[in-house]
Write a protein that holds these residues in place. Structure first.
Motif, PDB file in Angstrom:
ATOM      1  N   THR A  16      37.603  39.238  38.193  1.00  0.00           N
ATOM      2  CA  THR A  16      36.651  39.774  39.165  1.00  0.00           C
ATOM      3  C   THR A  16      37.287  40.800  40.101  1.00  0.00           C
ATOM      4  OG1 THR A  16      37.112  37.989  40.732  1.00  0.00           O
ATOM      5  CG2 THR A  16      35.337  37.630  39.129  1.00  0.00           C
ATOM      6  N   ASN A  17      38.616  41.003  39.927  1.00  0.00           N
ATOM      7  CA  ASN A  17      39.355  41.901  40.827  1.00  0.00           C
ATOM      8  C   ASN A  17      39.081  41.502  42.287  1.00  0.00           C
ATOM      9  OD1 ASN A  17      41.237  43.907  41.192  1.00  0.00           O
ATOM     10  ND2 ASN A  17      39.789  45.601  40.953  1.00  0.00           N
ATOM     11  N   ARG A  18      39.298  40.243  42.553  1.00  0.00           N
ATOM     12  CA  ARG A  18      38.845  39.588  43.775  1.00  0.00           C
ATOM     13  C   ARG A  18      39.356  40.249  45.053  1.00  0.00           C
ATOM     14  NH1 ARG A  18      40.614  33.522  43.965  1.00  0.00           N
ATOM     15  NH2 ARG A  18      39.154  33.398  42.197  1.00  0.00           N
ATOM     16  N   HIS A  19      40.575  40.723  45.066  1.00  0.00           N
ATOM     17  CA  HIS A  19      41.183  41.163  46.321  1.00  0.00           C
ATOM     18  C   HIS A  19      41.229  42.690  46.488  1.00  0.00           C
ATOM     19  CE1 HIS A  19      42.313  37.016  46.884  1.00  0.00           C
ATOM     20  NE2 HIS A  19      42.926  37.012  45.722  1.00  0.00           N
ATOM     21  N   ALA A  20      40.620  43.419  45.553  1.00  0.00           N
ATOM     22  CA  ALA A  20      40.765  44.876  45.545  1.00  0.00           C
ATOM     23  C   ALA A  20      40.275  45.531  46.829  1.00  0.00           C
ATOM     24  CB  ALA A  20      40.038  45.461  44.339  1.00  0.00           C
ATOM     25  N   GLU A  71      43.359  31.812  39.141  1.00  0.00           N
ATOM     26  CA  GLU A  71      44.086  33.077  38.976  1.00  0.00           C
ATOM     27  C   GLU A  71      43.368  33.979  37.974  1.00  0.00           C
ATOM     28  OE1 GLU A  71      48.725  33.997  38.373  1.00  0.00           O
ATOM     29  OE2 GLU A  71      47.789  33.043  36.632  1.00  0.00           O
ATOM     30  N   MET A  72      42.935  33.403  36.864  1.00  0.00           N
ATOM     31  CA  MET A  72      42.191  34.185  35.873  1.00  0.00           C
ATOM     32  C   MET A  72      40.916  34.760  36.473  1.00  0.00           C
ATOM     33  SD  MET A  72      41.392  35.540  32.975  1.00  0.00           S
ATOM     34  CE  MET A  72      42.108  34.962  31.423  1.00  0.00           C
ATOM     35  N   ARG A  81      46.613  55.306  42.570  1.00  0.00           N
ATOM     36  CA  ARG A  81      45.840  56.393  43.178  1.00  0.00           C
ATOM     37  C   ARG A  81      44.447  55.923  43.610  1.00  0.00           C
ATOM     38  NH1 ARG A  81      45.230  62.445  40.726  1.00  0.00           N
ATOM     39  NH2 ARG A  81      43.776  61.370  39.343  1.00  0.00           N
ATOM     40  N   GLY A  82      44.426  54.892  44.442  1.00  0.00           N
ATOM     41  CA  GLY A  82      43.178  54.406  45.000  1.00  0.00           C
ATOM     42  C   GLY A  82      42.487  53.330  44.192  1.00  0.00           C
ATOM     43  N   ARG A  83      42.889  53.147  42.962  1.00  0.00           N
ATOM     44  CA  ARG A  83      42.314  52.100  42.118  1.00  0.00           C
ATOM     45  C   ARG A  83      43.179  50.846  42.262  1.00  0.00           C
ATOM     46  NH1 ARG A  83      41.118  52.870  35.632  1.00  0.00           N
ATOM     47  NH2 ARG A  83      40.529  50.717  35.133  1.00  0.00           N
ATOM     48  N   VAL A  84      42.614  49.788  42.808  1.00  0.00           N
ATOM     49  CA  VAL A  84      43.375  48.575  43.088  1.00  0.00           C
ATOM     50  C   VAL A  84      43.085  47.529  42.019  1.00  0.00           C
ATOM     51  CG1 VAL A  84      43.862  46.748  44.760  1.00  0.00           C
ATOM     52  CG2 VAL A  84      43.362  49.065  45.549  1.00  0.00           C
ATOM     53  N   ILE A  85      44.140  46.896  41.530  1.00  0.00           N
ATOM     54  CA  ILE A  85      44.041  45.939  40.432  1.00  0.00           C
ATOM     55  C   ILE A  85      44.686  44.631  40.872  1.00  0.00           C
ATOM     56  CG2 ILE A  85      44.648  45.498  38.022  1.00  0.00           C
ATOM     57  CD1 ILE A  85      45.214  48.692  38.013  1.00  0.00           C
ATOM     58  N   PHE A 120      45.542  41.632  33.048  1.00  0.00           N
ATOM     59  CA  PHE A 120      46.068  42.431  34.161  1.00  0.00           C
ATOM     60  C   PHE A 120      46.790  43.673  33.641  1.00  0.00           C
ATOM     61  CE2 PHE A 120      50.264  43.215  36.090  1.00  0.00           C
ATOM     62  CZ  PHE A 120      49.847  44.053  37.117  1.00  0.00           C
ATOM     63  N   HIS A 121      47.680  43.508  32.670  1.00  0.00           N
ATOM     64  CA  HIS A 121      48.432  44.659  32.162  1.00  0.00           C
ATOM     65  C   HIS A 121      47.540  45.658  31.432  1.00  0.00           C
ATOM     66  CE1 HIS A 121      52.294  42.536  33.026  1.00  0.00           C
ATOM     67  NE2 HIS A 121      52.692  43.775  33.184  1.00  0.00           N
ATOM     68  N   GLN A 122      46.467  45.160  30.793  1.00  0.00           N
ATOM     69  CA  GLN A 122      45.501  46.075  30.175  1.00  0.00           C
ATOM     70  C   GLN A 122      44.870  46.982  31.234  1.00  0.00           C
ATOM     71  OE1 GLN A 122      42.260  44.140  28.002  1.00  0.00           O
ATOM     72  NE2 GLN A 122      40.902  45.846  28.545  1.00  0.00           N
ATOM     73  N   ARG A 123      44.497  46.391  32.364  1.00  0.00           N
ATOM     74  CA  ARG A 123      43.885  47.191  33.433  1.00  0.00           C
ATOM     75  C   ARG A 123      44.885  48.147  34.054  1.00  0.00           C
ATOM     76  NH1 ARG A 123      39.879  42.730  36.331  1.00  0.00           N
ATOM     77  NH2 ARG A 123      38.334  42.723  34.648  1.00  0.00           N
TER      78      ARG A 123
END
Length: 320
Positions: free
Chosen positions: A217-221, A211-212, A179-183, A276-279
């Motif tokens: 940093t959520n680089r590509h969001a 990759e880490m 819903r608009g939040r990109v991870i 990633f799965h935590q986010r």
């Protein structure tokens, strides 16, 4: 409770979310189950798998979506507007978000740019051909696919768009939208350009450190958010790469595989996957709807008529 609506044979992908620490309670329901119900328990509902259901099922699902939204439920991925692979890729190209073209093998004819490869629109099979250099190669690949029993209406040509990150090494990236939040998600490394599943042992520690950093940093969001919006998809995973530094999205899967990395030759990958799965769990927690309260009726005229035709006028019992 967050309930995912999937095609009947593809509940397994979402089921894996139940094992992720911190995840809210996850329910599963097929479209067949949904359309037999006169009412639904209060929950958050996410519609998926539009490429795996037929037109009539999708239309009825869109009417159920509107019933549910009007009753105040949180519902994601409108079946009436979410784009599947071919129209999505055409829109991304038209809006300048992707640079590569696609052609519907049934209506567009052969490509006018090369190289390309042949693939199915709906089935998640990956490339059906090697890279095709000209119209003769494209026609031969199409003829062979149809002769094998594949439907022309489900075939498409895709212009080649990839860039190695090292000699003989390719990377496919991923990002989820909730819903608009990109991870930013986990990557795949392979020696082949399509990099569908990845190949163990081809990446080194430096790539996994990168990759880490991308996940942290959520680089590509920011770049990927525009692609989800153009596709009309509020929940899903985008598979993409970078070519000349620009994001190129290959697919947005509304029912992606959610398997976790619990063991790896580079322990760093296990740590990255856990982050990633935590986010992802945190994003789904923000959508969660507490259980309880009056059920929501599915009383659209067409839904009632379909239940009557199918002989389901009472409310079948459902347990998540």
């Amino acid at each position: 409770m967050i309930c995912f609506i999937t095609s009947g044979a593809h509940k397994y992908a979402v089921r894996e979310l139940r094992d992720v620490p911190g995840m809210p309670k996850i329910g599963l329901m097929s479209y067949n189950q949904l359309l037999r119900k006169a009412s639904l328990p209060r929950a958050t509902y996410i519609f998926t798998d539009f490429d795996r259901i037929n037109f009539w099922t999708r239309e009825l699902a869109a009417k159920a979506f509107r019933n549910m939204a009007a009753a105040g439920l949180t519902v994601l991925n409108d079946p009436a507007t979410a784009l599947t692979r071919l129209p999505m890729l055409k829109r991304l190209k038209a809006e300048g978000l992707n640079s590569f073209a696609v052609w519907d093998a049934e209506t567009d004819g052969l490509p006018d740019r090369y190289p390309v490869f042949l693939r199915t629109r709906a089935a998640h099979r990956g490339a059906l051909s090697d890279l095709l250099a000209n119209t003769e190669d494209a026609q031969a690949a199409l003829d062979a696919a149809v002769e094998s029993g594949l439907c022309r209406a489900d075939l498409m040509f895709v212009e080649y768009c990839a860039e190695p990150i090292g000699e003989g090494l390719f990377r496919k990236l991923a990002a989820y939208c909730v819903r608009g939040r990109v991870i930013t998600g986990m990557s795949v490394h392979d020696e082949t350009w399509h990099a569908k599943y990845g190949k163990e042992g081809v990446a080194n520690e430096a790539l996994y450190l990168d990759e880490m950093d991308a996940v942290k940093t959520n680089r590509h969001a920011e770049a990927i958010a525009k692609h989800f919006k153009a596709a009309g998809i509020a929940f899903g995973r985008a598979d993409f790469t970078l070519v000349n530094g620009k994001v190129e999205v290959y697919e947005i899967n509304t029912n992606p595989n959610n398997s976790r990395i619990l063991e790896h030759p580079f322990p760093l990958r296990v740590e990255t996957d856990a982050l990633f799965h935590q986010r992802l769990a945190e994003a789904l927690q923000a959508l969660d709807t507490p259980q309880g309260g009056a059920p929501v009726k599915l009383d659209h005229t067409d839904l009632v008529a379909q239940r009557k035709r199918d002989g389901f006028l009472s409310r079948p019992r459902w347990t998540p």
